[in-house]
Design a protein around this motif. Sequence first.
Motif, mmCIF file in Angstrom:
data_model
loop_
_atom_site.group_PDB
_atom_site.id
_atom_site.type_symbol
_atom_site.label_atom_id
_atom_site.label_comp_id
_atom_site.label_asym_id
_atom_site.label_seq_id
_atom_site.Cartn_x
_atom_site.Cartn_y
_atom_site.Cartn_z
ATOM 1 N N LEU A 250 0.332 -3.117 -5.888
ATOM 2 C CA LEU A 250 1.542 -2.379 -6.220
ATOM 3 C C LEU A 250 1.732 -2.420 -7.727
ATOM 4 N N SER A 251 1.814 -1.260 -8.339
ATOM 5 C CA SER A 251 2.064 -1.176 -9.774
ATOM 6 C C SER A 251 3.505 -0.757 -9.995
ATOM 7 N N PHE A 252 4.189 -1.460 -10.911
ATOM 8 C CA PHE A 252 5.582 -1.163 -11.210
ATOM 9 C C PHE A 252 5.814 -1.436 -12.683
ATOM 10 N N PRO A 253 6.898 -0.983 -13.232
ATOM 11 C CA PRO A 253 7.140 -1.215 -14.665
ATOM 12 C C PRO A 253 7.125 -2.699 -14.990
ATOM 13 N N GLY A 254 6.246 -3.077 -15.849
ATOM 14 C CA GLY A 254 6.183 -4.470 -16.272
ATOM 15 C C GLY A 254 5.101 -5.280 -15.618
ATOM 16 N N GLY A 255 4.367 -4.744 -14.668
ATOM 17 C CA GLY A 255 3.314 -5.541 -14.074
ATOM 18 C C GLY A 255 2.811 -4.992 -12.763
ATOM 19 N N THR A 256 1.991 -5.800 -12.088
ATOM 20 C CA THR A 256 1.437 -5.444 -10.780
ATOM 21 C C THR A 256 1.509 -6.663 -9.882
ATOM 22 N N VAL A 257 1.383 -6.417 -8.575
ATOM 23 C CA VAL A 257 1.344 -7.500 -7.612
ATOM 24 C C VAL A 257 0.324 -7.143 -6.539
ATOM 25 N N LEU A 258 -0.430 -8.127 -6.083
ATOM 26 C CA LEU A 258 -1.394 -7.935 -5.009
ATOM 27 C C LEU A 258 -0.854 -8.584 -3.735
ATOM 28 N N LEU A 259 -0.839 -7.812 -2.671
ATOM 29 C CA LEU A 259 -0.422 -8.316 -1.360
ATOM 30 C C LEU A 259 -1.656 -8.421 -0.485
ATOM 31 N N GLN A 260 -1.899 -9.598 0.075
ATOM 32 C CA GLN A 260 -3.105 -9.833 0.862
ATOM 33 C C GLN A 260 -2.746 -9.926 2.339
ATOM 34 N N ALA A 261 -3.409 -9.094 3.177
ATOM 35 C CA ALA A 261 -3.182 -9.073 4.622
ATOM 36 C C ALA A 261 -4.303 -9.813 5.329
ATOM 37 N N ALA A 262 -4.099 -10.080 6.604
ATOM 38 C CA ALA A 262 -5.073 -10.854 7.373
ATOM 39 C C ALA A 262 -6.287 -10.030 7.754
ATOM 40 N N ASN A 263 -6.130 -8.715 7.871
ATOM 41 C CA ASN A 263 -7.253 -7.863 8.265
ATOM 42 C C ASN A 263 -7.032 -6.477 7.692
ATOM 43 N N SER A 264 -8.038 -5.640 7.837
ATOM 44 C CA SER A 264 -7.973 -4.308 7.236
ATOM 45 C C SER A 264 -6.918 -3.430 7.917
#
Length: 737
Positions: free
Chosen positions: A111-125
Amino acid sequence: MDFNSSGGGNELHNNQFYQSEENKPLLGEMSAPTPPEGNNNNKLGAGPCKRTLLHCSSGMRYKLLQEGDIQTAAWRQRRPPATWRGAMSYSTIEDLQLLSWDNAPKYCVQLSFPGGTVLLQAANSYLRDQWFHSLQWKKKIYKYRKVLNHPSRWEVVLKEIRALVDMALSSPLQDESIHQAPLQIISTLLAENTNLSSQDHENIIVAIAPLLENNHPPPDLCEFFCKHCRERPRSMVVIEVFTPVVQRILKHNMDFGKCPRLRLFTQEYILALNELNAGMEVVKKFIHSMHGPTGQCPHPRVLPNLVAVCLAAIYSCYEEFINSRDNSPSLKEIRNGCQQQNERKPPLPLRLLRPEPPTPAHDPILVELERNNNTANARRKGPAGGDSEPNLIDCLLVSPAPNALSIQLPAQADRVLGCFALILKMLSDYDDWRPALASLLQPIPFPKEALAHAKFTKELKYVIQRFAEDPRQEVHSCLLSVRSGKDGWFQLYSPGGVACDDDGELFASMVHILMGSCYKTKKFLLSLAENKLGPCMLLALRGNHTMVEILCLMLEYNIIENKDTQLQIISTLESTQVGLRMYEQLCDRQRELKELQRKGGPTRLTLPSKSTDADLARLLSSGSFGNLENLSLAFTNVTSACAEQLIKLPSLKQLNLWSTQFGDAGLRLLSEHLACLQVLNLCETPVTDAGLLSLSSMKSLCSLNMNSTKLTADTYEDLKAKLPNLKEVDVRYTEAW
């Protein structure tokens, strides 16, 4: 979503999506972790990062996520790391990407947003893709809501509407809100912009048509559709776009009470069809399309929904008269929010009057509104204490000449009445719909003003005639009242009834069908003798075969006790050829009955197996059976028709009908004439609760065998309570066992 930093895992707890308000947070209270030393890029796994383009997986479908837990894999800020607490809305998301690594099974969403990014990790595809599509849907729906809530140019608005519809149709998410949310946005847009041109209306309707194929329109959109039907009934949009929408409503709607505007839209659509050049022919084709080409309609909700639309439309035609009578809120007031009680006018009871001789200045609307309703209240009170509920004809306050009543409707209301009364006639023409239609109309669900309106009752007469011609008991039994003390169609369309406009032809037709379907009972004949003896004698005097039969049965069953009335009936019968012939046959039967009931003959009699009704009648006509107390018809082929012979046996105390075809109609007749019967065997007969309940009047019964019948537990308990002498009962292999 609430994002709490807790060590290296950075788990996302109680993550919630917010659909309705853009300022609701996607990422709630957050604290930024410090990136690991020597690895400012926070790469996951050893292999190079690969970004995957967003495309719907072939054939894959997902449920829209409203909340859930997901792990935060990495957090990167463009400014120096610091603890930041606040909220982030969906609209602040600049970009979403699916990420994967060649040599590491990691499933992340960036997720890209003003000021940075964040990665969200799920258990499966699958879960990763579900989060991805859900977040993307939320982001886009907020964008369209913002654009369409503040429109600048309608060319751009129409383009955005088409894009919104395409997005909803192509989304891999499967959820009711995926299609309902765009419809709600467009509905709000139309409600806030009422000055659109007719062409704008049509363009918007055509644009959202694909969304309506599998979804009901929301209430505000229904209002918009109703307005279009009223203002442009000949528009091609009505036929091409609204037809499948209305068809879906009629096939799938379960309760118009929860969404009355769906019913109103269906009503306006039908009226728009009626405004076309072909008029009712188009409506007739539409009704036929709803039924289908086969003899059985495959959609059970179509008929109840059509009837509901017709009843509401007919009610609206008399709305002004009804409101002036009972001061209830009108349908328009209900839709717009009923005004306060203290703002309403005082009640004006409606009384229908017999017209005076016409004069040049006489008003054609023969309706009197009076504020002083003491007389009306007095006439409504019951004979004992005034608490009993009056019947329908009393409530109408009609004079003995109901045909003289007149109500004149406005032109538009008159067209609406004609359209929907004709639809009821169409519905009655379908054999598979007629039983359910008769059941729906049995309680007479029309306002009193409609029943006093000659045009309406004349139109509805066709429907009642169709019921009277149907040989199925479930249909013509609905001509009678739904419960004791209430008037039914039989009373309304009989001579002297408020809806009768002929010399009794329909009345005779109704009596004929009822007499042929297990209503040849004392109770039915008594009701005719008490209320309709005059019309019966008049029709018999004119040679009506059914009425002649009725009068003969009244004499045969000793319904008439007054000697003068009996002589008058005999004179009436002797005045016609058919009456004279049937009266002579009655006299012959009475002589045979006296011979049959003369003391003598056997006390016990058993018919051979395979004997028929005709065999029993032939046997009983051969001599005297006044002493017969025990008769066994077990394992014979007799039916309910033999009950007419059995009731002639005055001393009969024991009757065995084991394994015969004796049914409910025969039981009703036995219960009225064989009050001394003590033992009755109905084992393995087709009797049901409907017939077994009539046995409650046979107080002498002490032994009753209902083994292997359709007896239910409730009926069994009722019989035990009403038969005090009952000592031996066999209910094996029944529901009551």
